[in-house]
Write an enzyme that holds these catalytic residues in place. Structure first.
Site, PDB file in Angstrom:
ATOM      1  N   TYR A 199       1.113  -1.262  -0.335  1.00 18.39           N
ATOM      2  CA  TYR A 199      -0.171   0.380  -0.032  1.00 18.39           C
ATOM      3  C   TYR A 199       0.920   0.875  -0.181  1.00 18.39           C
ATOM      4  O   TYR A 199       1.889   1.512   0.237  1.00 18.39           O
ATOM      5  CB  TYR A 199      -0.851  -0.144   1.415  1.00 18.39           C
ATOM      6  N   GLU A 256     -10.374   3.903   9.165  1.00  9.30           N
ATOM      7  CA  GLU A 256     -10.282   2.942   8.637  1.00  9.30           C
ATOM      8  C   GLU A 256     -12.041   2.168   8.922  1.00  9.30           C
ATOM      9  O   GLU A 256     -12.642   2.672  10.008  1.00  9.30           O
ATOM     10  CB  GLU A 256     -10.315   1.726   8.692  1.00  9.30           C
TER      11      GLU A 256
END
Length: 93
Positions: free
Chosen positions: A43, A54
């Protein structure tokens, strides 16, 4: 939420014989399935990682409509994730 593509998905296969990468824009969800014995996932973020920001969406939500097939391993976090309609009702997006 007002986007005509909200909740839509696309599918593609990335493999080690090609040197491809996938760039996913900020605010766009992602899910993946490993179909080989091993996989490397990296990522690159546009800001410092922050777990409290998140949001896990249930990738098996029928509203999204992804055919994952069978024989998959799913984490507890993913199993407990909310569907799109629940997330919208709770104003989490």
């Amino acid at each position: 939420l007002d986007s005509p593509t909200f909740g839509a998905h696309t599918e593609l296969i990335l493999d080690s014989s090609e040197s491809y990468a996938l760039c996913i824009p900020h605010g766009v969800g992602q899910a993946y399935e490993v179909i080989s014995d091993t996989a490397l996932l990296i990522y690159a973020l546009n800001t410092e990682y922050s777990p409290e920001r998140e949001l896990t969406i249930n990738a098996f939500d029928p509203v999204i409509g992804i055919d994952w097939g069978t024989g998959f391993i799913q984490s507890k976090r993913d199993k407990d994730a909310l569907g799109l309609e629940q997330i919208k009702l709770m104003n989490l997006l």
